[in-house]
Design an enzyme around this catalytic site. Structure first.
Site, PDB file in Angstrom:
ATOM      1  CG  ASP A   1      26.643 -12.730  24.831  1.00 48.95           C
ATOM      2  OD1 ASP A   1      25.660 -13.303  24.858  1.00 48.95           O
ATOM      3  OD2 ASP A   1      27.221 -12.734  26.036  1.00 48.95           O
TER       4      ASP A   1
ATOM      5  CG  HIS B   1      18.163  -7.619  38.424  1.00 45.25           C
ATOM      6  ND1 HIS B   1      17.808  -8.458  37.492  1.00 45.25           N
ATOM      7  CD2 HIS B   1      18.507  -8.354  39.565  1.00 45.25           C
ATOM      8  CE1 HIS B   1      18.537  -9.800  37.912  1.00 45.25           C
ATOM      9  NE2 HIS B   1      18.717  -9.703  39.214  1.00 45.25           N
TER      10      HIS B   1
ATOM     11  CG  ASN C   1      21.759  -7.940  36.150  1.00 46.02           C
ATOM     12  OD1 ASN C   1      21.471  -6.722  36.329  1.00 46.02           O
ATOM     13  ND2 ASN C   1      21.207  -9.001  35.719  1.00 46.02           N
TER      14      ASN C   1
ATOM     15  CG  ASP D   1      16.974  -3.741  34.080  1.00 46.43           C
ATOM     16  OD1 ASP D   1      17.354  -4.536  33.416  1.00 46.43           O
ATOM     17  OD2 ASP D   1      15.776  -3.379  34.376  1.00 46.43           O
TER      18      ASP D   1
ATOM     19  CG  ASP E   1      24.489 -10.592  28.327  1.00 47.65           C
ATOM     20  OD1 ASP E   1      23.929 -11.509  27.809  1.00 47.65           O
ATOM     21  OD2 ASP E   1      25.546 -10.653  28.980  1.00 47.65           O
TER      22      ASP E   1
END
Ligand code: C2E
Ligand code: CA
Ligand code: CA
Length: 661
Positions: free
Chosen positions: A269, A282, A277, A286, A312
């Site tokens: 993680d 975003h 983010n 991404d 994530d």
């Protein structure tokens, strides 16, 4: 005869060449159909010829009744045996099959000439009955053969033309009217049968072609289906296998696992992904995930599966034991941590990992995942940036959590919960200014449970509001029993602050006891503010609006600087008990004094917590703190003890101070 022939067909070993319509090239399909019929043709030809030779045994010479038919019948039997020999897949190559079909046509014509010539030779002997038999032999046999050759129309036609043509020429030469008539009859019937066979052959060809088309379409659809299935198991953003694939793979590995084969499941993680983010948008988030996905994909050993499980979070399936898996997980984490360039921006994310070993940690995909998740959670909370293996210690922790959840779910809050009260005193006179209500849970199943565990468990099982309100009701009852110059502090968690329903219920209870509102202090921690700062601020303002005070608890353990605190509606700061021990050393005293001065500048009262020794108390007093709390003065007490403590003594101060800080 039929029995003999059945036997022959039966003796042919079973072939493993499957030939459903439309899946083979046309000549091959044609050849395979012929294989089923040509042995019957030879059987018919041989049998009829034996019978014809037999009826002529007395009238014709042995050359014609034995020698010639024996040769011809031997030839048919050889051919029959050839057609009955099993074929191998390589015999079905189109070129080979076409050659076989061509030779079948030639052999058919040659045998037709042979047999018809022989029959007409026999016709030189015997009376009208024998002549009749020859005519019937020729007619019936040729029609039978034509039928059997329906999948090879060229051979059927050539056999028909050869036999009937020869017969007709012979009849014409004999100038026998009846023979000519028979030849014409046979010719007409044969022509009609040939036409019908031809039509049915074309039907066969059309069917084959149509089936072939269908198969092609089906294959395309299948390919499309496979592609869809692949897409359904692929994460669209990173191109890695997705959660569905990960769990399907785990299921199948568990199913196939043998005693001597172990594998590990890991979860990775990202740390600090959310702020990136949120701050950079975003699209950048991404892109970052894509880059990390590529890195994981290119850094993984071939037999390791890396999937994106969502957000994530990435999942690993690693063949082998825990040491190998840990080394791989660590090397993948190192790859993730390398700085990433997003346009002109350089960012770097950290990552933590949790690891479990099959079958020790669990025998179902979900059990393995849950435990890996627990190990990951543990890594994130206690060992950030590291890979944590699921262990017996963590197993106990889970068990404790599960036991706590079960106990709290069934708990009668009214009887199992109560409050202990710990006084807050003036550092000079030790007079009690206020008491802090501290939750106590005595579970009939588990015994005494710490308040931190109570609050966390209540959040997990969804009873946070109930717990808070039960405690608050008890707090209000206690407050009413306390002398009017003593306040009561009540702790609120982040969940309480973020839940408008809880705040509403607190306000409504305060409304019913509004004369107590000014004696209430709500203690909140910095961490409880972080999650939903806006909702928390609204809640605090509403509580303050009815006259309650707000204290910031455990100050110094979080991240905020005192100067940022002026934004919050605060009245009191409680300096965390970890600072109390530093009161004994000059540098600690200077730091604490600086905090106190800042608080004073912001008009906030200051309480120093965790005073355990006399020297700490003196240190607090010298450091300018007027208020303190700690075991040295009082441990948390029952309400009865508090009341006794507060009962006016004959020596009580004639001018009690009525001020909190
Ligand atoms: P807190 O609000 O900081 O409460 C003070 C804690 O420190 C209490 O532990 C108290 O017993 C302990 N303490 C007081 N003086 C000393 C000292 O001199 N030395 C040491 N070592 N400890 C001292 P407790 O009662 O176990 O409570 C622990 C925490 O649980 C509280 O910390 C508070 O955060 C939470 N809590 C307690 N009651 C409630 C409640 O009703 N609601 C919520 N949301 N949280 C509560
Ligand atoms: Ca507190
Ligand atoms: Ca505290």
């Amino acid at each position: 005869m039929i029995v003999f022939f059945r036997l022959l067909t039966f003796m042919r070993p079973r072939e493993h060449v499957i030939h459903p319509a439309g899946q083979l090239p046309l000549p091959v399909a044609q050849f395979l159909r012929l294989r089923d019929q040509i042995p019957w043709l030879y059987g018919l030809l041989a049998t009829n010829s034996v019978i014809l030779a037999y009826t002529h045994r007395a009238v014709a010479p042995t050359t014609l009744t034995i020698t010639v038919p024996a040769v011809l019948i031997l030839a048919t039997l050889v051919r029959m045996a050839m057609w009955l020999t099993p074929i191998r897949a390589e015999d079905l190559a189109v070129a080979k099959v076409e050659a076989k079909l061509r030779s079948a046509v030639a052999v058919a014509v040659a045998l037709a000439i042979g047999f018809v010539t022989w029959a007409l030779g026999l016709d030189q002997y015997g009376n009208a009955w024998e002549h009749g038999h020859v005519a019937i032999y020729v007619a019936v046999t040729v029609l039978g053969c034509i039928f059997c050759l329906n999948y090879l129309p060229l051979a059927a036609t050539l056999v028909g033309v050869t036999v009937i043509g020869t017969f007709l020429v012979y009849a014409l030469l004999q100038q026998t009217e009846i023979l000519i008539a028979i030849a014409i009859n046979i010719g007409l019937v044969a022509a009609m049968i040939l036409k019908l066979l031809n039509d049915s052959y074309h039907g066969f060809v059309d069917l084959e072609l149509a089936q072939r088309d269908l198969h092609r379409k089906r294959r395309q659809a299948q390919a499309l289906g496979t592609e869809n299935a692949r897409l359904a198991e692929t994460d669209a953003l990173t191109g890695l296998p997705n959660r569905r694939f990960f769990f399907a793979m785990l299921d199948s590995m568990i199913e196939q696992a043998s005693a001597d084969h172990s594998f590990c499941v890991g979860l990775i993680d990202l740390d600090r992904f959310k702020p990136i983010n949120d701050t950079h948008g975003h699209a950048q988030g991404d892109r970052l995930l894509q880059i990390i996905g590529e890195r994981l994909q290119s850094s993984r050993p071939d037999d390791v599966i890396v999937a994106r499980l969502g957000g994530d979070e990435f999942g690993l399936i690693i063949n082998g034991g825990a040491d190998k898996a840990e080394a791989i997980a660590n090397s993948l984490c190192t790859a993730v941590r390398a700085p990433v360039r997003l346009g002109d921006l350089g960012v770097s994310v950290g990552c933590s990992a949790g690891l479990v070993v099959f079958p020790q940690a669990g025998t179902t995909a979900h059990a393995l995942y849950d435990r890996a998740d627990f190990a990951l959670y543990h890594a994130k909370n206690q060992k950030r940036g590291q890979c944590v293996r699921f262990s017996g210690e963590l197993e106990n922790l889970i068990r404790t959590e599960q036991a706590l959840e079960a106990a709290l779910q069934g708990a009668d809050l009214q009887t199992e919960l109560r409050l202990a009260f710990q006084p807050i005193v003036y550092t000079d006179t030790l007079e009690v200014v206020s008491v802090e209500g501290l939750a106590r849970w005595t579970s009939p199943r588990l015994g005494v449970v710490s308040p931190e565990q109570l609050i966390q468990t209540a959040e997990r099982v969804g009873r946070a509001r109930e717990v808070t309100l039960t405690l608050f009701d008890k707090a209000l009852v206690s407050l009413a029993r306390l002398p009017a110059n003593v306040r009561l502090s009540f702790n609120l968690s982040g969940i309480d602050l973020g839940d408008p329903g809880t705040i509403e219920a607190l306000l409504s209870r305060i409304g019913q006891e509004h004369h107590l509102a000014h004696r209430l202090v709500f203690e909140i921690t910095e961490s409880s503010l972080i999650a939903e700062i806006e909702a928390a601020e609204v809640a605090l303002r509403r509580l303050r609006a009815v006259g309650a005070q707000i204290a910031l608890d455990d100050f110094g353990t979080g991240y905020s600087s005192l100067s940022s605190l002026h934004m919050l509606p605060l009245d009191i700061v409680k300096i965390d008990r970890s600072f109390a021990t530093r009161l004994d050393e000059p540098s600690g005293r200077r730091l604490i004094a600086a905090i106190r001065n800042l608080a004073r500048a912001l008009s906030l009262d200051c309480v120093i917590e965790g005073i355990e020794t006399e020297s700490q108390l003196i240190g607090a007093r010298l450091g300018g703190f007027t208020l303190a709390q700690g075991y040295y003065m009082h441990r948390p007490l029952e309400m009865a003890d508090i009341l006794r403590l507060l009962a006016p003594a004959p020596t009580a101060s004639p001018h009690p101070r009525n001020r909190f800080g």
